[in-house]
Motif scaffolding. Structure first.
Motif, short mmCIF file in Angstrom:
data_model
loop_
_atom_site.label_atom_id
_atom_site.label_comp_id
_atom_site.label_asym_id
_atom_site.label_seq_id
_atom_site.Cartn_x
_atom_site.Cartn_y
_atom_site.Cartn_z
N ALA A 100 0.83 -1.21 0.00
CA ALA A 100 0.00 0.00 0.00
C ALA A 100 0.86 1.26 0.00
CB ALA A 100 -0.92 -0.01 1.21
N ARG A 101 2.00 1.20 0.67
CA ARG A 101 2.86 2.38 0.77
C ARG A 101 3.35 2.83 -0.61
NH1 ARG A 101 6.79 0.37 3.67
NH2 ARG A 101 5.77 0.69 5.68
N LYS A 102 3.49 1.89 -1.54
CA LYS A 102 4.01 2.20 -2.88
C LYS A 102 2.90 2.62 -3.85
CE LYS A 102 7.74 -1.15 -2.25
NZ LYS A 102 8.32 -2.45 -2.71
N ARG A 103 1.66 2.52 -3.41
CA ARG A 103 0.54 2.85 -4.29
C ARG A 103 -0.09 4.18 -3.88
NH1 ARG A 103 -2.65 -2.97 -4.98
NH2 ARG A 103 -1.09 -3.95 -6.34
N LYS A 104 -0.56 4.93 -4.87
CA LYS A 104 -1.16 6.23 -4.60
C LYS A 104 -2.68 6.09 -4.57
CE LYS A 104 2.62 8.95 -6.57
NZ LYS A 104 3.01 9.98 -7.57
N TYR A 105 -3.17 5.70 -3.40
CA TYR A 105 -4.61 5.57 -3.22
C TYR A 105 -5.22 6.91 -2.85
CZ TYR A 105 -4.17 0.44 -3.14
OH TYR A 105 -3.93 -0.87 -3.46
N LEU A 106 -6.52 7.02 -3.05
CA LEU A 106 -7.25 8.18 -2.55
C LEU A 106 -7.05 8.28 -1.04
CD1 LEU A 106 -10.54 7.57 -4.56
CD2 LEU A 106 -8.91 9.43 -4.95
N ASN A 107 -6.94 9.49 -0.54
CA ASN A 107 -6.60 9.69 0.87
C ASN A 107 -7.58 9.00 1.81
OD1 ASN A 107 -4.39 11.24 0.17
ND2 ASN A 107 -5.52 13.17 0.22
N TRP A 108 -8.85 9.08 1.52
CA TRP A 108 -9.84 8.52 2.45
C TRP A 108 -9.93 6.99 2.37
CZ3 TRP A 108 -13.97 6.12 -0.01
CH2 TRP A 108 -14.21 6.50 -1.34
N ILE A 109 -9.25 6.40 1.39
CA ILE A 109 -9.22 4.94 1.26
C ILE A 109 -7.93 4.35 1.82
CG2 ILE A 109 -8.93 3.11 -0.48
CD1 ILE A 109 -11.13 4.32 -2.07
N SER A 110 -6.85 5.10 1.78
CA SER A 110 -5.52 4.56 2.08
C SER A 110 -5.36 4.06 3.51
CB SER A 110 -4.45 5.61 1.79
OG SER A 110 -4.64 6.76 2.60
N ALA A 111 -6.13 4.58 4.46
CA ALA A 111 -5.94 4.24 5.88
C ALA A 111 -6.06 2.74 6.15
CB ALA A 111 -6.93 5.01 6.74
N GLN A 112 -7.01 2.08 5.48
CA GLN A 112 -7.24 0.65 5.73
C GLN A 112 -6.41 -0.25 4.82
OE1 GLN A 112 -10.01 -1.34 7.47
NE2 GLN A 112 -11.68 0.11 7.63
N ALA A 113 -5.64 0.35 3.90
CA ALA A 113 -4.97 -0.45 2.88
C ALA A 113 -3.91 -1.38 3.45
CB ALA A 113 -4.35 0.46 1.83
N ARG A 114 -3.43 -1.13 4.65
CA ARG A 114 -2.42 -2.02 5.24
C ARG A 114 -3.04 -3.35 5.68
NH1 ARG A 114 -4.26 1.42 9.03
NH2 ARG A 114 -4.65 0.62 11.12
N ILE A 115 -4.36 -3.35 5.87
CA ILE A 115 -5.05 -4.56 6.33
C ILE A 115 -5.60 -5.35 5.16
CG2 ILE A 115 -6.96 -5.42 7.75
CD1 ILE A 115 -6.72 -2.85 9.40
N CYS A 116 -6.28 -4.65 4.26
CA CYS A 116 -6.85 -5.24 3.04
C CYS A 116 -6.56 -4.28 1.89
CB CYS A 116 -8.36 -5.42 3.18
SG CYS A 116 -8.88 -6.50 4.54
N LEU A 117 -6.35 -4.80 0.70
CA LEU A 117 -6.03 -3.95 -0.44
C LEU A 117 -7.31 -3.45 -1.11
CD1 LEU A 117 -3.01 -5.74 -2.15
CD2 LEU A 117 -3.00 -3.64 -0.78
N PRO A 118 -7.43 -2.13 -1.30
CA PRO A 118 -8.62 -1.56 -1.94
C PRO A 118 -8.85 -2.15 -3.33
CG PRO A 118 -7.35 0.17 -0.89
CD PRO A 118 -6.50 -1.08 -0.83
N TYR A 119 -10.12 -2.38 -3.64
CA TYR A 119 -10.50 -3.02 -4.90
C TYR A 119 -11.21 -2.02 -5.81
CZ TYR A 119 -12.29 -6.80 -7.91
OH TYR A 119 -12.57 -7.63 -8.96
N LEU A 120 -12.41 -1.60 -5.44
CA LEU A 120 -13.18 -0.59 -6.15
C LEU A 120 -14.02 0.19 -5.15
CD1 LEU A 120 -14.57 -2.70 -9.17
CD2 LEU A 120 -12.71 -1.03 -9.28
N TRP A 121 -14.47 1.38 -5.53
CA TRP A 121 -15.39 2.13 -4.67
C TRP A 121 -16.54 2.66 -5.50
CZ3 TRP A 121 -16.62 7.45 -4.60
CH2 TRP A 121 -15.85 8.28 -5.42
N GLY A 122 -17.59 3.06 -4.81
CA GLY A 122 -18.76 3.56 -5.52
C GLY A 122 -19.69 4.34 -4.62
#
Length: 331
Positions: A100-122
C-alpha cells in the motif's frame, strides 16, 4: 561459460513454469457477483494459480459464510463495513502495509490499505427515466412520491445501505425509527430487489442502488440518468482481504491480492462494471455518465463529508434488523 549459464537459467525457468502449470496453487475467492473481469483471472492462471470465485449478493451472506469459513476461502472481496466483523477472528493484520505504501490511493481509502487492499469504490445513486421527471430526484421521498403516482420503483435490498440513505433523507437512521414511521414510508416488499438491471427497462422507472448495478441499463438506454442524491452521498468501497489463517499460504495470497488490485486489473474492472478506481486521479475506463458522476462527487467531497457505510454496534444492528423486517417483509 556465460552461454551455458544462460541456457541453464532458461531451462530452470521453463521447468519452473511447467511445474506451476502442472501443479497450480488453488485459490478460493469469495466475491460479490459479477465483479471480476475474466482477464484478471487469466492473469492469475498465467502465474500458476487455479482460481475459483464463489459469489454472494449481500453483506449478510458474506458475513455468514466467512464467520466460520467452513468453505475454506483464501481471499474475500468484501465491503469495508464488513472488515471489522470478519478480520479479528480470521485473517492476519497489516500484511499489505509495504504494498500500500508504494501505491497512490485516494486519501480517504488509504488508511485501511495495510489490512486489506482496496479493490473498487462507488456511491449509491438514484437512476431514473429522465423523460418522466421534470426535476432531478435525490431522496427516498422521491421514490415514495413515485409510488403514489403509480410509477415503478426499485430499492437496494440491503438494510445497511438503505439505512444510510434513510438517515440522510429522514434525519434519523432506520434503527431509530418507530413502527409507525417505518410503516408509513410507502414501500412494499416487492419494491426491494437484488438487481435493478431488469426493471430499469420499464418506463417512468426510478431506483435507488449502487451505480454499477445501473450501468448495463444506462449503456443501452440513454434516457436513463443518475443522481447521487441531495444533501450527502452514501459511499462505500470494497477490498481484497486474506481470510485464510494458514501462514504457509500467505506469500501466495499476498501475491494474488496484489495482482487482483494492480492498476491494470483495476482499470479492467472499472471498464467492465463502472465502479471507481481507488487510485488517485484514475478515471480510465469510465463511460461518460459515470465519468460525469465521478467529477461531480469529487467536487462535492470538497464541500461535504460523504456518508461512509460503517459497522454498527450490536444494539443498533438488532434494532436495524427489526425495522428492516417490517419494511422489507411487512412483519
Amino acid at each position: 561459460m556465460l552461454y551455458l549459464i544462460k541456457i541453464t537459467v532458461a531451462m530452470f525457468l521453463l521447468l519452473s513454469m511447467q511445474s506451476a502449470a502442472a501443479n497450480p496453487t488453488k485459490i478460493r475467492i469469495l466475491s460479490w457477483w459479477d465483479y471480476t473481469h475474466p482477464d484478471v483471472i487469466k492473469d492469475l492462471e498465467k502465474e500458476g494459480y487455479q482460481v475459483e470465485v464463489i459469489t454472494y449478493r449481500s453483506n449478510e451472506m458474506a458475513i455468514s459464510r466467512l464467520a466460520h469459513n467452513r468453505e475454506k476461502f483464501d481471499l474475500a472481496i468484501i465491503s469495508q463495513s464488513v472488515i471489522p466483523t470478519i478480520l479479528p477472528s480470521t485473517g492476519p493484520q497489516n500484511i499489505f502495509k509495504d504494498i500500500a505504501r508504494k501505491r497512490k490511493y485516494l486519501n480517504w481509502i488509504s488508511a485501511q490499505a495495510r489490512i486489506c487492499l482496496p479493490y473498487l469504490w462507488g456511491a449509491t445513486v438514484f437512476t431514473y427515466d429522465s423523460r418522466s421527471f421534470k426535476t432531478t430526484p435525490g431522496s427516498l421521498q422521491d421514490l415514495s412520491s413515485s409510488v403514489q403516482k403509480g410509477y415503478p420503483i426499485g430499492v437496494i435490498d440491503d438494510p445497511a445501505e438503505f439505512s444510510a440513505r434513510f438517515a440522510i433523507d429522514y434525519g434519523n437512521p432506520l434503527e431509530k425509527a418507530n413502527n409507525n414511521n417505518v410503516n408509513g414510508l410507502g414501500f412494499q416488499p416487492s419494491h426491494f430487489v437484488s438487481s435493478v438491471d431488469s426493471i430499469l427497462q420499464k418506463p417512468n422507472i426510478i431506483t435507488y442502488g449502487w451505480q454499477g448495478a445501473s450501468a448495463p441499463a444506462i449503456t443501452k438506454n440513454p434516457w436513463l440518468k443518475i443522481s447521487a442524491g441531495n444533501n450527502r452521498v452514501v459511499v462505500g468501497y470494497d477490498s481484497v482481504c486474506v481470510v485464510n489463517t494458514d501462514s504457509s499460504k500467505l506469500k501466495d495470497l499476498r501475491k494474488v491480492s496484489k495482482i487482483l488490485t494492480n492498476p491494470q486489473n483495476t482499470r479492467r474492472n472499472v471498464k467492465s462494471f463502472q465502479y471507481f478506481s481507488p487510485y488517485q486521479s484514475d478515471t480510465k475506463g469510465l463511460q461518460p455518465p459515470f465519468k460525469e458522476l465521478y467529477d461531480k462527487l469529487e467536487k462535492r467531497f470538497l464541500k461535504e463529508q460523504p456518508m461512509f457505510l460503517m459497522k454498527k454496534n450490536q444494539k443498533d444492528t438488532e434494532a436495524l434488523n427489526r425495522n428492516w423486517r417490517i419494511l422489507r417483509y411487512g412483519k
